[in-house]
Design a protein around this motif. Structure first.
Motif, mmCIF file in Angstrom:
data_model
loop_
_atom_site.group_PDB
_atom_site.id
_atom_site.type_symbol
_atom_site.label_atom_id
_atom_site.label_comp_id
_atom_site.label_asym_id
_atom_site.label_seq_id
_atom_site.Cartn_x
_atom_site.Cartn_y
_atom_site.Cartn_z
ATOM 1 N N ASN A 1 0.925 0.674 0.169
ATOM 2 C CA ASN A 1 0.775 -0.748 -0.069
ATOM 3 C C ASN A 1 1.843 -1.167 -1.074
ATOM 4 N N ARG B 1 1.149 -4.174 -3.669
ATOM 5 C CA ARG B 1 0.313 -3.879 -4.835
ATOM 6 C C ARG B 1 0.983 -2.857 -5.739
ATOM 7 N N TRP C 1 1.161 -3.853 5.426
ATOM 8 C CA TRP C 1 1.156 -4.654 4.210
ATOM 9 C C TRP C 1 2.172 -5.781 4.309
ATOM 10 N N ASP D 1 -6.111 -2.938 9.714
ATOM 11 C CA ASP D 1 -6.290 -3.191 8.285
ATOM 12 C C ASP D 1 -4.971 -3.687 7.696
ATOM 13 N N SER E 1 -3.084 -5.465 4.295
ATOM 14 C CA SER E 1 -3.132 -5.800 2.882
ATOM 15 C C SER E 1 -2.082 -6.864 2.598
ATOM 16 N N THR F 1 -0.428 -9.352 -0.423
ATOM 17 C CA THR F 1 -0.300 -9.602 -1.854
ATOM 18 C C THR F 1 0.627 -10.779 -2.089
ATOM 19 N N ARG G 1 -11.388 -10.160 2.495
ATOM 20 C CA ARG G 1 -11.944 -9.988 1.155
ATOM 21 C C ARG G 1 -10.766 -9.774 0.219
ATOM 22 N N GLY G 2 -11.032 -9.821 -1.070
ATOM 23 C CA GLY G 2 -9.931 -9.594 -1.977
ATOM 24 C C GLY G 2 -10.207 -10.080 -3.376
ATOM 25 N N ARG H 1 -9.030 -6.734 9.585
ATOM 26 C CA ARG H 1 -9.578 -6.697 8.232
ATOM 27 C C ARG H 1 -8.443 -6.953 7.241
ATOM 28 N N ASN I 1 -7.240 -7.468 3.297
ATOM 29 C CA ASN I 1 -7.510 -7.287 1.874
ATOM 30 C C ASN I 1 -6.452 -8.076 1.117
#
Length: 222
Positions: free
Chosen positions: A2, A5, A132, A155, A157, A159, A178-179, A203, A205
Motif C-alpha cells: 500500500n 499509506r 492501491w 480490495d 486501498s 489514500t 470503510r476507512g 471493498r 479502505n
C-alpha cells in the motif's frame, strides 16, 4: 504494498526523525536534508506513471533544486530557489495546470498516484483484484467501468492527503467502504447493491486527510 499509506507513514516518520535530530542538536542536518522528502515524492510519482511525466519530473527537479539550495551546492544562486519554487507552485495552482495527459492503463492490480496534478487511471481487467491509489495535493480518477472483480471480491486501498479521488464503477457492483477520515471524508454514491447477494464486490479502505474519496457511477449526477 500500500504505497499511499506507506508514503503517509514515511512522511510522518521522516518529519518526526528530523524533529528528533533537531532536538538532539543536529538542526543543521534538518535544515539541509528536508528536500530529500520532496525528491522521494517525485520519484514515487514517476514510478507510478511508469514514464517521465511533467508532474513527476517537476517535483523531482524542485526537490533537487531545494536540496542544492539548502546544502550550498548552488552557491549564491541557491537563495533564489525557494521563492522561484513557491512562485512556480502558486502559478501551477492558480492557473489549474494539471498536466493530466493520457490515461494510465492498469491491469488486474492498480498502483497509481497523483501528486500536484491530476491523473486518470483505467482498468479493464477481466479479473480485477484491487490494489492501491493515492492523491497528494492532486486528484486521481480511477475508472473501473470495464473491469470485473475476482470471485472473492476486489480490495482497493485509497489514500488522499489535501486532494481527492474518484473511483468509478458500473451498475451492479456491491461497494463496501470503510476507512479513517482525518479532517476529510469518504462517500459511496452508487446505486447500492447488497454485498451479501452480489456477484461483483469491491471493498474500499479509504484514508482521507484534508481530502475526500468518492465511489460513484459516471452518470450518477447526470
Amino acid at each position: 504494498m500500500n504505497a499511499g499509506r506507506i508514503l503517509v507513514g514515511g512522511l510522518l516518520v521522516g518529519v518526526g526523525t528530523l524533529a528528533l535530530l533537531s532536538l538532539a542538536g543536529a538542526g543543521e542536518v534538518v535544515l539541509r536534508g528536508w528536500p530529500v522528502l520532496v525528491v522521494g515524492l517525485g520519484a514515487l510519482q514517476l514510478s507510478s506513471d511508469r514514464k517521465a511525466t511533467p508532474a513527476g519530473v517537476g517535483i523531482v527537479l524542485a526537490g533537487l533544486a531545494l536540496l542544492g539550495s539548502t546544502t550550498g551546492v548552488l552557491g549564491g544562486a541557491g537563495d533564489l530557489v525557494p521563492p522561484v519554487v513557491l512562485v512556480g507552485g502558486g502559478l501551477w495552482v492558480a492557473l489549474g495546470l494539471r498536466f493530466r495527459g493520457e490515461p494510465i492503463v492498469a491491469g488486474a492490480r492498480v498502483g497509481a498516484m497523483a501528486a500536484f496534478g491530476s491523473r486518470r487511471v483505467v482498468s479493464a481487467a477481466a479479473r480485477f483484484e484491487g490494489g492501491w491509489a493515492a492523491a497528494f495535493f492532486g486528484h486521481l480518477d480511477l475508472d473501473l467501468t470495464a473491469a470485473v472483480p475476482v470471485a472473492s471480491g476486489a480490495d482497493l486501498s485509497v489514500t488522499v492527503v489535501l486532494g481527492g479521488a474518484d473511483v468509478v464503477v458500473p451498475d451492479g457492483w456491491a461497494v463496501v467502504i470503510r476507512g479513517l477520515p482525518l479532517f476529510g471524508g469518504w462517500d459511496d454514491t452508487t446505486r447500492h447493491v447488497d454485498a451479501g447477494t452480489a456477484n461483483l464486490v469491491l471493498r474500499v479502505n479509504a484514508l482521507a486527510v484534508f481530502g475526500g474519496v468518492e465511489v460513484k457511477h459516471r452518470d450518477r449526477w447526470s
